[in-house]
Scaffold this motif. Structure first.
Motif, short mmCIF file in Angstrom:
data_model
loop_
_atom_site.label_atom_id
_atom_site.label_comp_id
_atom_site.label_asym_id
_atom_site.label_seq_id
_atom_site.Cartn_x
_atom_site.Cartn_y
_atom_site.Cartn_z
N GLU A 1 -1.22 73.67 -19.25
CA GLU A 1 -1.71 72.32 -18.97
C GLU A 1 -1.98 72.13 -17.48
OE1 GLU A 1 -0.08 69.02 -21.87
OE2 GLU A 1 1.55 70.39 -21.35
N GLU B 1 -5.27 73.72 -16.87
CA GLU B 1 -6.31 72.89 -17.49
C GLU B 1 -6.74 71.76 -16.56
OE1 GLU B 1 -6.23 69.95 -21.28
OE2 GLU B 1 -5.87 72.06 -21.74
N GLU C 1 -7.45 74.57 -23.06
CA GLU C 1 -8.52 74.76 -22.08
C GLU C 1 -7.98 75.45 -20.82
OE1 GLU C 1 -11.69 74.42 -22.70
OE2 GLU C 1 -11.15 73.75 -24.72
N GLY C 2 -6.70 75.25 -20.52
CA GLY C 2 -6.10 75.98 -19.41
C GLY C 2 -6.00 77.47 -19.70
#
Length: 525
Positions: free
Chosen positions: A328, A331, A358-359
Motif C-alpha cells: 500500500e 501504491e 497496484e503497489g
C-alpha cells in the motif's frame, strides 16, 4: 513406537514448535526415523480459512492440507513430508465423533468427552504414527497448559502415559524463565506451570526453559528441586542467533543424552550434516538485499519464503537481508525508486484481494524495466502477467476477475472453482506435476522436464490470453495441461514467476531451485 510429547506453559509463543522440531532433528541425527504431529486446539477444521493477521502463514502440505506453520518447521528440520492427518484439530476430532454418533456407531451410549473424544484423539495419534512408518513420533500440543481448549488433548496424553510402556513415551514441558530487574532468573513461572500440569495428572520428564541467556546452574538446580526432575533434565533454551542453531544448542545442553537414556534408545550414528549446514550459514561472508513487497506486513505470514531465501543464501555462501515493504505504501508513491534503490532483487509473494495490488504491480514494473532480479510467487506470478499485459502486450485494462468485474481478464477463476460455495479446503491445493520446456530458465533451474510443487490458488492465467501474451515476449515455461505454472522473461537478468509455492518444498540442505536461481542472480547483479 516411541512417543515424545511437547507441551507448553506460562504463555504462548515460547517456541514449542522449534523445540519439537529440534528434538526431531537431534533424534534423526542419531539414526532414527522420526515423524511429527501438531495438535491445534482451535475448533477450525484447518488453518485454511484463518486470517494471516491472526494466525500467520498457512502452510500447505503435499496432500493439500492447509496447516499451522509449525508443520513447516517439522518438515524443514526433520526433512520429512507430512500430510493433513499430521495436523489434529478440535474441529476434526469433534466432527469425526459427531459423524460416528449420527451413524449409530456408539450403540445408544451417551457420547462424552471421556471416553469418546479422548479415544478418538488417541486412536488418531497411534494410527498416524503407525502409518508413517516412523520409529519415533513427536506430538506437540498447541496452546498453553490451563487453556480450556487443550483439556481433552492433555487428558488423552495422560491416558497414553498410563497405557504405553514407561520408556516408550516421554513428556517435554516448555516454560518461560524470565529475568527480573536485578538480572536474576526467576523460576516461579516454571514452578506454577508444572504444578498446573500435575493437577491434570501429567508429570514432565524434561523441562525446557526459554530464557534470554543460558540458565545458571543454580537456576537449573532450583527448577530440578521444585519440579521433581533431575538436573540433567533441565534444558536451557536460550536465545539463538538463528533457529537452525537450536538443535545444536539443545544437543550441547544434554537433551539427547538424557532423552535417549530415558527412552532406552541406542545411538546408531552421529550425522553431522546439520552442523555442517549451520556452520556454512554462520560463515557466509557476502550479503544480498531483497525487497519483499507484501500485502501483510508480518514476517510470520511469509515464514516459508523467509526460510527458503535463507536456504538458498546458505547454499550460495551469502546472507539474505530482507527489507519488508508494504504494498500500500508503494501504491501511494508517485516515485517508487526510493523503495528499491539499494536492493538486489524484488519478490512479490502470495496473497488475496485487491488491497495494495497496484503497489505490487508498480514494484513488478520497476523490476522488469530496471532489469532487477524478480521472483513472483502465486499471486506474484499472476500480477507479473497482468503487469506485462498492461505495459508490454497492449492491454492497459488488464486485470484479474478476482480484482475487478470489468477490464481484460488475463487472470481468471479456475473453471472448477466457479460453483464452489464452501471456502475451506476447496482451492487448487497440494502437490501437482508440471512439464518444463527445454532451453528455458526454468529448465536450467530444475534440470528436468517434469517437476512437482505445492499449490494454493483459485485463479489462473486465462487460456484465451496465453498466445497473445507470449507473442509479446513473455514465456510460459512450465505447464500442467493448459494451465500455466511458470512465466519468465528472456533477456532479463532474472524474471520468474511461479503459480505454485516453491517455498513449501525448500529445505535447509536442499534449497528450492527458483529461490536458488533468484539469490544467485542477486549475487551477480
Amino acid at each position: 513406537m516411541k512417543y515424545v510429547v511437547v507441551t507448553g506453559g506460562v504463555m504462548s509463543g515460547l517456541g514449542k514448535g522449534i523445540t519439537a522440531a529440534s528434538t526431531g532433528r537431534i533424534l534423526k541425527n542419531k539414526g532414527y526415523n522420526v515423524t511429527a504431529i501438531k495438535i491445534d486446539p482451535y475448533i477450525n477444521i484447518d488453518a485454511g480459512t484463518m486470517s494471516p493477521f491472526q494466525h500467520g502463514e498457512v502452510y500447505v502440505l503435499k496432500d493439500g492440507g492447509e496447516a499451522d506453520l509449525d508443520l513447516g518447521n517439522y518438515e524443514r528440520f526433520i526433512d520429512i513430508n507430512l500430510t493433513s492427518d499430521h495436523n489434529i484439530t478440535t474441529g476434526k476430532i469433534y466432527k469425526a465423533v459427531i459423524e460416528k454418533e449420527r451413524r449409530g456407531d456408539y450403540l445408544g451410549k451417551t457420547v462424552q468427552i471421556i471416553p469418546h473424544i479422548t479415544n478418538e484423539i488417541k486412536e488418531r495419534i497411534r494410527r498416524i504414527a503407525r502409518d508413517s512408518g516412523a520409529e519415533i513420533c513427536l506430538i506437540e500440543v498447541g496452546g498453553t497448559v490451563g487453556d480450556i481448549e487443550s483439556m481433552p488433548f492433555l487428558e488423552a496424553i495422560r491416558q497414553m502415559l498410563a497405557e504405553e510402556k514407561e520408556d516408550d513415551i516421554s513428556l517435554i514441558h516448555v516454560t518461560l524463565v524470565p529475568i527480573d530487574s536485578m538480572g536474576d532468573q526467576k523460576t516461579k513461572p516454571t514452578q506454577h506451570s508444572v504444578k498446573e500440569l500435575r493437577e491434570l495428572g501429567l508429570k514432565p520428564d524434561i523441562i525446557v526453559g526459554r530464557c534470554k541467556k543460558p540458565l545458571d546452574k543454580s537456576t537449573k538446580g532450583k527448577i530440578s528441586l521444585f519440579c521433581d526432575v533431575p538436573e540433567a533434565a533441565v534444558i536451557s533454551a536460550h536465545d539463538a542467533a538463528d533457529i537452525y542453531q537450536v538443535p545444536l544448542q539443545m544437543e550441547q545442553e544434554g537433551l539427547s543424552d538424557y532423552l535417549m537414556k530415558r527412552m532406552n534408545l541406542a545411538i546408531r550414528e552421529n550425522n553431522q550434516s546439520w552442523a555442517q549446514m549451520v556452520h556454512k550459514l554462520e560463515s557466509a561472508d557476502r550479503i544480498v538485499n531483497v525487497a519483499i513487497v507484501s500485502k501483510y506486513g508480518m514476517e510470520d505470514v511469509y515464514l516459508s519464503v523467509k526460510e527458503a531465501l535463507k536456504h538458498a543464501g546458505t547454499a550460495m555462501g551469502c546472507k539474505v537481508n530482507i527489507r519488508w515493504i508494504e504494498s500500500e505504501d508503494v501504491e501511494q508513491a508517485t516515485d517508487v525508486t526510493p523503495f528499491f534503490k539499494d536492493v538486489d532483487g524484488i519478490l512479490v509473494p502470495g496473497g488475496f484481494g485487491i488491497r495494495g495490488v497496484e503497489g505490487n504491480i508498480k514494484a513488478i514494473q520497476y523490476a522488469r524495466e530496471k532489469n532487477v532480479p524478480y521472483l513472483g510467487l502465486c499471486f506474484g506470478f499472476q500480477l507479473a502477467v497482468i503487469e506485462f499485459a498492461r505495459h508490454v502486450a497492449g492491454f492497459p485494462d488488464a486485470t484479474s476477475s478476482e480484482l475487478s468485474a470489468s477490464g481484460t481478464h488475463v487472470i481468471d477463476i479456475l473453471p472448477e472453482q466457479k460453483d464452489i460455495k464452501k471456502m475451506g479446503g476447496t482451492m487448487r491445493l497440494g502437490e501437482l506435476s508440471a512439464w518444463v520446456k527445454e532451453n528455458t530458465l526454468a529448465h536450467k533451474l530444475y534440470g528436468t522436464t517434469k517437476i512437482c510443487e505445492r499449490h494454493r490458488h483459485r485463479y489462473e492465467v486465462n487460456p484465451d490470453m496465453i498466445d497473445v501474451i507470449e507473442q509479446h515476449g513473455l514465456v510460459f515455461s512450465a505447464k500442467n495441461d493448459n494451465r500455466m505454472e511458470i512465466a519468465e522473461l528472456p533477456g532479463h537478468k532474472f524474471f520468474l514467476g511461479t503459480q505454485f509455492h516453491p517455498e513449501f518444498r525448500s529445505r535447509p540442505e536442499r534449497p528450492s531451485p527458483p529461490f536458488l536461481g533468484f539469490v544467485e542472480a542477486m549475487l551477480h547483479k
